[in-house]
Each structure stands twice: as structure tokens, then as C-alpha cells.
Design a protein around this motif. Sequence first.
Motif, PDB file in Angstrom:
ATOM      1  N   VAL A 117      30.048  22.131  54.709  1.00 19.02           N
ATOM      2  CA  VAL A 117      30.021  23.062  53.568  1.00 19.02           C
ATOM      3  C   VAL A 117      29.661  22.275  52.307  1.00 19.02           C
ATOM      4  CG1 VAL A 117      31.698  24.674  54.511  1.00 19.02           C
ATOM      5  CG2 VAL A 117      32.478  22.799  53.084  1.00 19.02           C
ATOM      6  N   ALA A 118      29.016  22.969  51.370  1.00 15.14           N
ATOM      7  CA  ALA A 118      28.615  22.321  50.126  1.00 15.14           C
ATOM      8  C   ALA A 118      29.858  21.913  49.342  1.00 15.14           C
ATOM      9  CB  ALA A 118      27.770  23.278  49.301  1.00 15.14           C
ATOM     10  N   LYS A 119      29.704  20.875  48.531  1.00 11.57           N
ATOM     11  CA  LYS A 119      30.851  20.377  47.764  1.00 11.57           C
ATOM     12  C   LYS A 119      31.376  21.423  46.793  1.00 11.57           C
ATOM     13  CE  LYS A 119      30.841  15.479  48.120  1.00 11.57           C
ATOM     14  NZ  LYS A 119      29.507  15.018  48.551  1.00 11.57           N
ATOM     15  N   THR A 120      30.470  22.334  46.368  1.00 12.93           N
ATOM     16  CA  THR A 120      30.889  23.343  45.386  1.00 12.93           C
ATOM     17  C   THR A 120      31.750  24.429  46.027  1.00 12.93           C
ATOM     18  OG1 THR A 120      28.786  24.421  45.813  1.00 12.93           O
ATOM     19  CG2 THR A 120      28.922  23.063  43.833  1.00 12.93           C
ATOM     20  N   GLU A 121      31.704  24.533  47.350  1.00 16.02           N
ATOM     21  CA  GLU A 121      32.486  25.581  47.998  1.00 16.02           C
ATOM     22  C   GLU A 121      33.928  25.133  48.177  1.00 16.02           C
ATOM     23  OE1 GLU A 121      30.597  27.758  51.383  1.00 16.02           O
ATOM     24  OE2 GLU A 121      29.086  26.205  51.085  1.00 16.02           O
ATOM     25  N   SER A 122      34.842  26.056  47.976  1.00 14.24           N
ATOM     26  CA  SER A 122      36.236  25.692  48.219  1.00 14.24           C
ATOM     27  C   SER A 122      36.987  26.904  48.741  1.00 14.24           C
ATOM     28  CB  SER A 122      36.890  25.183  46.939  1.00 14.24           C
ATOM     29  OG  SER A 122      37.403  26.251  46.199  1.00 14.24           O
ATOM     30  N   ALA A 123      38.191  26.654  49.160  1.00 15.13           N
ATOM     31  CA  ALA A 123      39.007  27.734  49.714  1.00 15.13           C
ATOM     32  C   ALA A 123      39.632  28.573  48.594  1.00 15.13           C
ATOM     33  CB  ALA A 123      40.095  27.141  50.602  1.00 15.13           C
ATOM     34  N   THR A 124      39.508  28.099  47.348  1.00 17.52           N
ATOM     35  CA  THR A 124      40.196  28.781  46.245  1.00 17.52           C
ATOM     36  C   THR A 124      39.850  30.272  46.116  1.00 17.52           C
ATOM     37  OG1 THR A 124      40.121  26.653  45.123  1.00 17.52           O
ATOM     38  CG2 THR A 124      40.825  28.532  43.822  1.00 17.52           C
ATOM     39  N   PRO A 125      38.548  30.654  46.114  1.00 22.50           N
ATOM     40  CA  PRO A 125      38.269  32.086  45.971  1.00 22.50           C
ATOM     41  C   PRO A 125      38.902  32.926  47.084  1.00 22.50           C
ATOM     42  CG  PRO A 125      36.229  30.807  45.871  1.00 22.50           C
ATOM     43  CD  PRO A 125      37.333  29.855  46.173  1.00 22.50           C
ATOM     44  N   TYR A 126      38.976  32.365  48.293  1.00 23.76           N
ATOM     45  CA  TYR A 126      39.581  33.101  49.411  1.00 23.76           C
ATOM     46  C   TYR A 126      41.066  33.316  49.159  1.00 23.76           C
ATOM     47  CZ  TYR A 126      35.321  32.282  52.051  1.00 23.76           C
ATOM     48  OH  TYR A 126      34.021  32.275  52.475  1.00 23.76           O
ATOM     49  N   LEU A 127      41.739  32.214  48.771  1.00 25.34           N
ATOM     50  CA  LEU A 127      43.181  32.328  48.535  1.00 25.34           C
ATOM     51  C   LEU A 127      43.448  33.267  47.360  1.00 25.34           C
ATOM     52  CD1 LEU A 127      44.670  28.753  48.990  1.00 25.34           C
ATOM     53  CD2 LEU A 127      44.711  30.674  50.555  1.00 25.34           C
ATOM     54  N   LYS A 128      42.605  33.153  46.338  1.00 27.34           N
ATOM     55  CA  LYS A 128      42.796  33.985  45.152  1.00 27.34           C
ATOM     56  C   LYS A 128      42.698  35.469  45.525  1.00 27.34           C
ATOM     57  CE  LYS A 128      41.822  33.653  40.285  1.00 27.34           C
ATOM     58  NZ  LYS A 128      41.009  33.060  39.231  1.00 27.34           N
ATOM     59  N   ALA A 129      41.738  35.761  46.415  1.00 24.44           N
ATOM     60  CA  ALA A 129      41.552  37.152  46.809  1.00 24.44           C
ATOM     61  C   ALA A 129      42.698  37.650  47.689  1.00 24.44           C
ATOM     62  CB  ALA A 129      40.227  37.304  47.539  1.00 24.44           C
ATOM     63  N   MET A 130      43.303  36.740  48.444  1.00 27.58           N
ATOM     64  CA  MET A 130      44.310  37.178  49.417  1.00 27.58           C
ATOM     65  C   MET A 130      45.737  37.122  48.893  1.00 27.58           C
ATOM     66  SD  MET A 130      42.577  35.247  52.592  1.00 27.58           S
ATOM     67  CE  MET A 130      43.683  35.668  53.931  1.00 27.58           C
ATOM     68  N   LEU A 131      45.975  36.257  47.901  1.00 30.93           N
ATOM     69  CA  LEU A 131      47.351  36.108  47.412  1.00 30.93           C
ATOM     70  C   LEU A 131      47.667  37.157  46.361  1.00 30.93           C
ATOM     71  CD1 LEU A 131      47.536  32.238  46.985  1.00 30.93           C
ATOM     72  CD2 LEU A 131      49.042  33.601  48.436  1.00 30.93           C
ATOM     73  N   PRO A 132      48.794  37.857  46.485  1.00 38.18           N
ATOM     74  CA  PRO A 132      49.168  38.809  45.442  1.00 38.18           C
ATOM     75  C   PRO A 132      49.577  38.062  44.165  1.00 38.18           C
ATOM     76  CG  PRO A 132      50.851  38.721  47.144  1.00 38.18           C
ATOM     77  CD  PRO A 132      49.722  37.856  47.610  1.00 38.18           C
ATOM     78  N   LEU A 133      49.231  38.642  43.022  1.00 43.67           N
ATOM     79  CA  LEU A 133      49.558  38.031  41.741  1.00 43.67           C
ATOM     80  C   LEU A 133      51.035  38.252  41.438  1.00 43.67           C
ATOM     81  CD1 LEU A 133      48.252  36.620  39.237  1.00 43.67           C
ATOM     82  CD2 LEU A 133      48.094  38.902  38.228  1.00 43.67           C
ATOM     83  N   TYR A 134      51.705  37.173  41.077  1.00 45.42           N
ATOM     84  CA  TYR A 134      53.121  37.260  40.730  1.00 45.42           C
ATOM     85  C   TYR A 134      53.253  37.152  39.209  1.00 45.42           C
ATOM     86  CZ  TYR A 134      58.031  35.888  40.283  1.00 45.42           C
ATOM     87  OH  TYR A 134      59.348  35.811  39.916  1.00 45.42           O
ATOM     88  N   ILE A 135      53.728  38.216  38.569  1.00 47.72           N
ATOM     89  CA  ILE A 135      53.943  38.164  37.119  1.00 47.72           C
ATOM     90  C   ILE A 135      55.424  37.926  36.846  1.00 47.72           C
ATOM     91  CG2 ILE A 135      53.734  39.435  34.942  1.00 47.72           C
ATOM     92  CD1 ILE A 135      51.329  40.920  36.389  1.00 47.72           C
ATOM     93  N   SER A 136      56.262  38.757  37.480  1.00 49.09           N
ATOM     94  CA  SER A 136      57.704  38.500  37.507  1.00 49.09           C
ATOM     95  C   SER A 136      58.215  39.135  38.793  1.00 49.09           C
ATOM     96  CB  SER A 136      58.388  39.124  36.292  1.00 49.09           C
ATOM     97  OG  SER A 136      58.371  40.534  36.439  1.00 49.09           O
ATOM     98  N   SER A 137      59.486  38.918  39.113  1.00 48.59           N
ATOM     99  CA  SER A 137      59.962  39.440  40.394  1.00 48.59           C
ATOM    100  C   SER A 137      59.889  40.970  40.460  1.00 48.59           C
ATOM    101  CB  SER A 137      61.391  38.970  40.665  1.00 48.59           C
ATOM    102  OG  SER A 137      61.341  37.597  41.019  1.00 48.59           O
ATOM    103  N   ASP A 138      59.795  41.618  39.280  1.00 46.66           N
ATOM    104  CA  ASP A 138      59.648  43.086  39.286  1.00 46.66           C
ATOM    105  C   ASP A 138      58.185  43.489  39.247  1.00 46.66           C
ATOM    106  OD1 ASP A 138      62.413  43.104  39.001  1.00 46.66           O
ATOM    107  OD2 ASP A 138      62.220  42.980  36.801  1.00 46.66           O
ATOM    108  N   GLN A 139      57.333  42.520  38.951  1.00 47.14           N
ATOM    109  CA  GLN A 139      55.919  42.848  38.761  1.00 47.14           C
ATOM    110  C   GLN A 139      55.079  41.994  39.693  1.00 47.14           C
ATOM    111  OE1 GLN A 139      55.465  42.632  34.399  1.00 47.14           O
ATOM    112  NE2 GLN A 139      53.664  43.910  34.767  1.00 47.14           N
TER     113      GLN A 139
END
Lengths: 345, 158
Positions: A117-139
Amino acid sequence: MSSQGGHTAAQFSILPEDQHQSFRLVELPPEILQLLESENPPILYFKSAEGTLGQPKNSTAALCTSDKTYHVRQVNHSNSVFITQSSKLRSENDNVQSSSGIEAIATSGFTLELTPVAKTESATPYLKAMLPLYISSDQIEPRDPITKAQLFADVPFSEVECNQAWKSLTSFESSNPPGCFRPSGKAKIKAWISILTQATATSVDLTASVHAEQMSSVVDTTEDWPVELSYAILDSLCIDTKDGRCLRKDQSLRQLGIWQLDALTQGGRSVAKAEFMSSWSDCLPEKWRSEATLDVLQGAYTTEENGKSLRPVDETQVAQTQAKLSLGAKRKWHEKFRPASKKTA
Amino acid sequence: MPSIPIYPPRTGTTTGFQASGQKINLQTNTQNPLPTILQTPSGLALIEIQGTVNTQNLASDERNVGWLDFPLYDPQQPDDQTWMKKALLFVGKHQRLTGEVKKLPKPLGVLRRRQGEDSEEGLEFVDVVRYKVLFAHRPEPIGWKGAGTDDLDGEVEV
């Protein structure tokens, strides 16, 4: 048998197709070959994305070692490729000694090609898309809770690369709330300020090397966010030293700046430069306050209103525009052939 | 989709392959008739032919297609590699293919579904193949009436 061939002639037979075994041929880049030939060859993995980033499923198939990733491409060939093995020939005539021949036990219509894979490619966009955003435990972005292992299994990158991306997003896995999350800028700053306050209260200097036990004393377990978030913050800002851990200065200055900018511009608005600068230096250890200058954040922000206000740069967006640009160039390359093909038509 | 493990080639291949419950075992106990350079631990080799080989006798269990020969090969001189320039494949009673042994620019791993004593799922590399016997040209017609040609069955169609 040897009227035509010499002494090396071997009888060649083909097994009926229904008895064929199923094989796949994989082109081995030198690094993979080296791994396979090493004394303790490791287990490799085929991985694919679960159609996360809008690509069709198979376009993201990858072969992974523990720390490297190769794209897998199927290359069809028009020739017949037989996979053979040596076989003992059955002889009907007892006078003729049975000699060995070779027998095609499979055919292969394609080869799998591996490209790193090219050096510019990383797993970050995949994880970002799959991980839910945590703002606070209620949000929390509502998603089905998944474990880190489940998450990594669906990301077409090696374990090491997944972990790098995991760390770059300050992701954490907790039991309450259950699952894996990526914290928002606000959540990260809140957890960090709690660590900093606790450190000051217990006179722990985070800018110098701190023992592991002392390090855990700066994490306040009574806060209303999971302690795993606080540890993820420390993991992303600290490096290991001889006798403990300490904050990485350059990395921490920049990270905290980016998080703070993110926190202050939540909802897509921009923030006044003066407001940002003061809240940024407020969240730094006393010693480093004077070192918060915009040079540290180069590339992570854009200015607006003649430099009076700031806005963060979305790294995934940058990557996407780059991808679009390169795709555009490819299309133009294709255009070159259009006039030529018209002439022949 | 969960990731699929790919296991490395087993050491002591003979026992590994003998243990597999498949109908066809990869045999390492039979004498490999190929020149040494083409021999792999599991006995697998690659033969590439332009076009397809058709066989008529559908009922037969085993289809004897013809003979593979390396006319310049001398087992007494393993270091001399000039023999690799010429390989002959006699197909059926009337066709001969001329080819050569080629070193693959990138060796090929042969993958298959993992099988054997432990029921771990996944794939495994059976072997690594570094050479192939390539027949890139059309077949030449020949009139071949050698001994043992009666049961030959096959024709190359380009």
C-alpha cells in the motif's frame, strides 16, 4: 516410451476436473518470500473492509503481515496453467515397470498480485468511519458496541498499522459505556485538563520522567468519563523513558493545540485567534505555556477574516481531495486515447 | 468480514500432507521425474500452455495426455542450465509443443484451504514455486507412433 523423448521423459496426465484440487497462486514480493522462508514463518492474514468507505467490498482486499499491508489484485491469464505433482503410474502390463510421471491436479485461471500500500494510505479513515464519536457518556453516536478485535478485523490493514491509527485517534475501549470510541476534541481536552489538575495537585511534573505508579495517580477515577479515555490521552502524549514515562514535548504541544482547536470549533464554526491562543496555553503544563505559537500547528489550521479567526483542517478531507485530484488526472490520461480510437472507428 | 489466517508451509511436509483427509494427497514419496531445479518439497510444479488441452475420453479416471521431455537435460551436470532452453510436450498422437523452463520474476506461493488433523480454519501455503515450464507457441503436427501411445488422449486447441 523413450522413442521420442530422452531418459527424462515423464508421462503427463490430467485429472478429470471434478477431481481437481482448489489452489490459488499468489505472487510473492521479496519481503513476503523472506518471511515464508524464515525459521519461524509467521501467519499472514487476508483482510477486507466491510464496505465501510463506500467502496465495493472486494476492492479493498488486502494481505497483511504483522506490520505491513499489500493490496490484492486478481490478474487473469489466458493461457492454461496446470499445477502438477509427480504421480505413480498404474501399469496394466506387469512387464512394464511402473515409472513415475506428472499429473495435473489443478488448473489456475488467475494469479493474485500483491502490491504494497502507498505510504499515504492508512487505517485512520477506516477507523474514523467505524468508531462512534464520544462527546460525553450521555452523548455518544448511537452504534452497536464492538470490541477492538472485531473492529480491527474489518479494517484492511495490518495489526501494527491499525494500532497506529487507533492511537492517532486517541481511541479507547471501555466497558461502561461498552464498546470502542473516538473521543471528540472537547472530550479529550476535558480529560486532559483533569489529568493536568490532578498532576499539579499531587505535585507530579509530567514534563519530566514519571514512574508508572505516579502516572496512574494523575488519573482521577471519579470523573464521569471512562478511565480508559484518560489512559488513551496519556498513551498518545507520552513516551516511555528509562524509569517511567514523560510527555513528548513537541508532540504534546501540537496535539493539545489541535484538540483545543477542534473543541472550540465544534459544529463547524471558526474561533477567534486570541480566544484560541489563551485556551491553548491554559491547557499546557506551566513550563510550556510560552511555547504555544501557531508555528507549532502548521498545516493543521486555516485562517479566516485576515488571520483573526482559525478553523481546523480536516485531515480526511485533505486525503479525499488528494484522491479526487489523482483520479481526475487518471481520467485525463484516458482522454488522450479518445481521438485515436475515433479515427480507427 | 473476519480476517482469514494464512498459515506458512508446514515443515516436514511429508507427514503434513499424508495426514490430510482429501481424496488426493500431495505425494512426496513418489519419485519426482522432473529435473531437480523444478522439484519443490511438496512435488508441485507449474506448466503453462497457450490454449487449452481437450481430452476426449470422459469416462476415464486418469487422462494420459502425452509426454513431457527435457531433451538437453543431463542429471550428471546439475549446474549446467542450458537444458532449460528446451522443453517438449507431446500431446495426444499428433501434436508437439516446444517450450522452455522459465524462472518466475516473482516466485508464486501455492495457497489452498487448510486441511489436516487440526480443524483450524483458514488457508495455507502449500509450497513456493520458482520456475514454470512455459509452452507459449502453437503445437506442431507430428506423426508419432512410439510405444505406449495407444492410450494417449488429448489435443491442444489454441
